[in-house]
Enzyme design. Structure first.
Site, PDB file in Angstrom:
ATOM      1  N   GLY A 106      93.432   3.412  32.225  1.00 48.14           N
ATOM      2  CA  GLY A 106      92.523   2.821  33.192  1.00 48.14           C
ATOM      3  C   GLY A 106      93.260   1.948  34.177  1.00 48.14           C
ATOM      4  N   GLN A 142      94.534  -4.738  39.999  1.00 51.22           N
ATOM      5  CA  GLN A 142      95.855  -4.293  39.546  1.00 51.22           C
ATOM      6  C   GLN A 142      96.658  -3.618  40.659  1.00 51.22           C
ATOM      7  OE1 GLN A 142      94.236  -2.312  35.781  1.00 51.22           O
ATOM      8  NE2 GLN A 142      96.233  -3.056  35.142  1.00 51.22           N
ATOM      9  N   CYS A 161      98.219  -2.550  28.738  1.00 53.09           N
ATOM     10  CA  CYS A 161      97.759  -2.676  30.122  1.00 53.09           C
ATOM     11  C   CYS A 161      98.912  -2.332  31.049  1.00 53.09           C
ATOM     12  CB  CYS A 161      97.287  -4.109  30.368  1.00 53.09           C
ATOM     13  SG  CYS A 161      96.675  -4.397  32.036  1.00 53.09           S
ATOM     14  N   LEU A 162      98.614  -1.597  32.109  1.00 50.11           N
ATOM     15  CA  LEU A 162      99.668  -1.226  33.062  1.00 50.11           C
ATOM     16  C   LEU A 162     100.257  -2.453  33.763  1.00 50.11           C
ATOM     17  CD1 LEU A 162      98.191   2.024  34.673  1.00 50.11           C
ATOM     18  CD2 LEU A 162      99.985   1.825  32.934  1.00 50.11           C
ATOM     19  N   HIS A 166      87.805  -3.438  28.869  1.00 53.99           N
ATOM     20  CA  HIS A 166      89.105  -3.900  29.375  1.00 53.99           C
ATOM     21  C   HIS A 166      89.116  -3.927  30.909  1.00 53.99           C
ATOM     22  CE1 HIS A 166      93.717  -3.805  29.138  1.00 53.99           C
ATOM     23  NE2 HIS A 166      93.463  -3.564  30.415  1.00 53.99           N
ATOM     24  N   GLU A 167      88.628  -2.836  31.514  1.00 51.03           N
ATOM     25  CA  GLU A 167      88.688  -2.739  32.979  1.00 51.03           C
ATOM     26  C   GLU A 167      87.692  -3.680  33.647  1.00 51.03           C
ATOM     27  OE1 GLU A 167      91.233  -1.366  34.129  1.00 51.03           O
ATOM     28  OE2 GLU A 167      91.772  -0.319  32.305  1.00 51.03           O
ATOM     29  N   HIS A 177      89.076  -7.059  33.941  1.00 47.20           N
ATOM     30  CA  HIS A 177      89.993  -7.232  35.079  1.00 47.20           C
ATOM     31  C   HIS A 177      89.242  -7.681  36.341  1.00 47.20           C
ATOM     32  CE1 HIS A 177      93.999  -6.002  33.858  1.00 47.20           C
ATOM     33  NE2 HIS A 177      93.581  -4.867  33.335  1.00 47.20           N
TER      34      HIS A 177
END
Ligand code: NI
Length: 168
Positions: A56, A61, A100-101, A142-143, A146
């Protein structure tokens, strides 16, 4: 004379912001109308997520403080694009690894709901409701976090672990 249609297949990647970048701690604004710029943003986010082998990616991000996320759990459902996602109800509990990226090479144990019902808009600003379990439920939580300036590291039980690229 036959018409020839050329498909435009252009990949565009955006720089992924890493933990410590102030943009990751900010609250995002709602998207009020779909524009060519936001369509391009969504396409770029999908390209960037797949290129990075992520599950995701959220607007901040890639440095954009708008409420948009893209998710693909790799379970064959294809990409999920959520504009202005809102989690309506959650239930249950799952405890598992999360990464996480924006924090490459790390993972941690996080407890999330096991079921999520959310409402969002798609790329054409059509509203849809989604019910998710397991990894997809985790990814949505999670997203959406963000979009409110939160990283999973705030929820990690114990300490972060180093993971090799193959484990991610
Ligand atoms: Ni993340």
């Amino acid at each position: 004379m036959a018409a020839i249609i050329f498909m435009e297949v252009e990949m565009a990647f955006r720089n992924i912001r890493l933990q410590g970048d102030p943009v990751l701690g900010k609250k995002c604004r709602e998207i009020t109308e779909m524009t060519p710029r936001i369509r391009e943003l969504i396409e770029d986010m999908l390209d960037t997520m797949y290129e990075a082998n992520g599950v995701g990616l959220a607007g901040p991000q890639v440095g954009v403080l708008k409420r948009v996320v893209v998710i693909d759990t790799g379970e064959g459902e294809g990409p999920l694009v959520m504009v202005n996602p809102v989690i309506l109800t959650t239930s249950g509990e799952q405890t598992g690894d999360e990464g996480c990226l924006s924090l490459p090479g790390k993972a941690g144990t996080v407890t999330r709901p096991d079921y999520v019902k959310a409402v969002a808009y798609d790329r054409d600003m059509n509203q849809f409701t989604i019910e998710a379990t397991d990894l997809l439920a985790r990814a949505i939580c999670h997203e959406v976090d963000h979009l409110d300036g939160h990283m999973y590291t705030e929820l990690v039980q114990g300490s972060l672990r180093d993971v090799s690229y193959d484990d991610e």
